[in-house]
Design an enzyme around this catalytic site. Sequence first.
Site, PDB file in Angstrom:
ATOM      1  N   ASP A  15       0.837  -1.202   0.000  1.00 48.25           N
ATOM      2  CA  ASP A  15       0.000   0.000   0.000  1.00 48.25           C
ATOM      3  C   ASP A  15       0.874   1.255   0.000  1.00 48.25           C
ATOM      4  OD1 ASP A  15      -2.129  -1.726   0.205  1.00 48.25           O
ATOM      5  OD2 ASP A  15      -2.595  -1.246   2.299  1.00 48.25           O
ATOM      6  N   GLY A  43      -6.155 -10.022   1.578  1.00 49.14           N
ATOM      7  CA  GLY A  43      -5.749 -11.341   2.055  1.00 49.14           C
ATOM      8  C   GLY A  43      -4.690 -11.250   3.133  1.00 49.14           C
ATOM      9  N   GLU A 142     -10.532 -10.042  -4.227  1.00 46.81           N
ATOM     10  CA  GLU A 142      -9.386  -9.520  -4.982  1.00 46.81           C
ATOM     11  C   GLU A 142      -8.673 -10.605  -5.793  1.00 46.81           C
ATOM     12  OE1 GLU A 142      -7.997  -5.460  -2.719  1.00 46.81           O
ATOM     13  OE2 GLU A 142      -7.022  -7.313  -2.087  1.00 46.81           O
ATOM     14  N   THR A 226     -21.415  -5.926   7.133  1.00 46.63           N
ATOM     15  CA  THR A 226     -20.724  -4.932   7.958  1.00 46.63           C
ATOM     16  C   THR A 226     -21.243  -3.548   7.569  1.00 46.63           C
ATOM     17  OG1 THR A 226     -18.890  -4.760   6.382  1.00 46.63           O
ATOM     18  CG2 THR A 226     -18.650  -6.371   8.154  1.00 46.63           C
ATOM     19  N   LEU A 227     -21.458  -2.711   8.581  1.00 42.68           N
ATOM     20  CA  LEU A 227     -22.098  -1.409   8.331  1.00 42.68           C
ATOM     21  C   LEU A 227     -21.277  -0.272   8.912  1.00 42.68           C
ATOM     22  CD1 LEU A 227     -25.571  -2.939   9.014  1.00 42.68           C
ATOM     23  CD2 LEU A 227     -24.893  -1.929   6.835  1.00 42.68           C
ATOM     24  N   GLY A 231     -21.813  -0.794  12.965  1.00 42.96           N
ATOM     25  CA  GLY A 231     -21.621  -2.149  13.488  1.00 42.96           C
ATOM     26  C   GLY A 231     -21.832  -3.188  12.403  1.00 42.96           C
ATOM     27  N   GLY A 257     -12.217  -3.324   7.778  1.00 43.15           N
ATOM     28  CA  GLY A 257     -13.046  -4.467   7.369  1.00 43.15           C
ATOM     29  C   GLY A 257     -12.238  -5.762   7.376  1.00 43.15           C
ATOM     30  N   ASP A 258     -10.957  -5.652   7.066  1.00 44.98           N
ATOM     31  CA  ASP A 258     -10.091  -6.842   7.086  1.00 44.98           C
ATOM     32  C   ASP A 258      -9.809  -7.279   8.525  1.00 44.98           C
ATOM     33  OD1 ASP A 258      -9.994  -6.665   4.315  1.00 44.98           O
ATOM     34  OD2 ASP A 258      -8.232  -5.364   4.369  1.00 44.98           O
ATOM     35  N   SER A 297      -2.443  -1.164  12.545  1.00 46.12           N
ATOM     36  CA  SER A 297      -3.496  -0.659  13.434  1.00 46.12           C
ATOM     37  C   SER A 297      -4.239  -1.803  14.135  1.00 46.12           C
ATOM     38  CB  SER A 297      -4.500   0.185  12.640  1.00 46.12           C
ATOM     39  OG  SER A 297      -5.254  -0.627  11.751  1.00 46.12           O
TER      40      SER A 297
HETATM   41  O1  RIB Z   1      -8.979  -3.413   2.677  1.00 50.34           O
HETATM   42  C1  RIB Z   1      -7.837  -2.600   2.578  1.00 50.34           C
HETATM   43  C2  RIB Z   1      -6.923  -3.145   1.520  1.00 50.34           C
HETATM   44  O2  RIB Z   1      -7.561  -3.043   0.266  1.00 50.34           O
HETATM   45  C3  RIB Z   1      -5.631  -2.384   1.360  1.00 50.34           C
HETATM   46  O3  RIB Z   1      -4.619  -2.891   2.179  1.00 50.34           O
HETATM   47  C4  RIB Z   1      -5.348  -2.471  -0.130  1.00 50.34           C
HETATM   48  O4  RIB Z   1      -4.178  -3.155  -0.444  1.00 50.34           O
HETATM   49  C5  RIB Z   1      -6.567  -3.127  -0.742  1.00 50.34           C
HETATM   50  O5  RIB Z   1      -6.383  -4.457  -0.995  1.00 50.34           O
END
Ligand code: RIB
Length: 322
Positions: A15, A43, A142, A226-227, A231, A257-258, A297
């Site tokens: 990123d 991922g 992705e 997810t909202l 929440g 979200g990840d 984070s």
């Molecule tokens: O969800 C955030 C991610 O989306 C970032 O890290 C970016 O690489 C994209 O895949």
Amino acid sequence: MASGRVVVVGSLNVDATSYVERFPAPGETIVGRDFGTALGGKGANQAVAAHLAGADVEFVARVGDDANATLARSVLAGFGLAIDGVVGVADAPTGVAQITVADSGENTIVVTSGANLALTPGVLDDVRASLADAAVVLTQGELPVATIERLAELCASLGVRFVLNLAPPVVVSPDALAVCDPLVVNEHEARAVGIGRDVPEGAPLEDWLSHAAAAVGRVARSVVVTLGAAGAVAASPVGAWAEPAPEVAVVDTTGAGDAFTGTLAAFLAEGRTLAESMRIAVAAGALAVQARGTVDSYAPRAAVLAAALDDETRRAEGATPA
Ligand code: RIB
């Protein structure tokens, strides 16, 4: 409780993030406040989140033969993740994401997939034994669609729980969606697969409950929507649940979200219910938005569990969140 194995077959990007006051308009040049380069990709982020949440994680990914691959491997190894599944390919660069984060904490993201496209269905044959031994297999939108669909099919035939985070909302076959347990989507992705099309933007959690419940068995085995700051809701054949997020000061929503999805997968893998796993995952997402970046984070398991307990206590006491 014993930790379960989570196999993440997923994307990996580096990123490149610019921090800006506001997003530029088309054709406009603006000056950023700050810049950073870090590990990303849904991922990789979810693999790190699941690992921090206590799961035994195997991460299957593809990178290029370049400096970004070196950076990515070193960050993953620094978190204590095994990197033998992160295989280099000669003819493509490591995936990259160009991100802008505005002062509001919102982001824009452009992903150039690069080596992620080398994660073809054929790769899954090489990891079939690992998949068979997993408590949960997790992937995201992705990856190439054919790989997502083949992975769903393999998990169904192996009797392994398949979790798909359909982000971004690519078009996968109804058969692949049908075996998701759960399908994890945000509100835009939900609408893309026919869940909650009539629910207006920003509607309260409760408005989503019946739509999530109606999608169980129709779209997927179970569903999580997810909202964001509101929440999340979840529904399975045994019920439907809403989990409000705590009010927090948002710094950067990238990868929150990840954090949610990786944490959810980890707790499902150790045998927690969907409702309980979602409750803990909401706490993980709320912690992640309070600092910059994605994996940097993310909070460790103990902090996430403590935050989830705090949120529950505050709600039980009817107190206003701090
Ligand atoms: O969800 C955030 C991610 O989306 C970032 O890290 C970016 O690489 C994209 O895949």
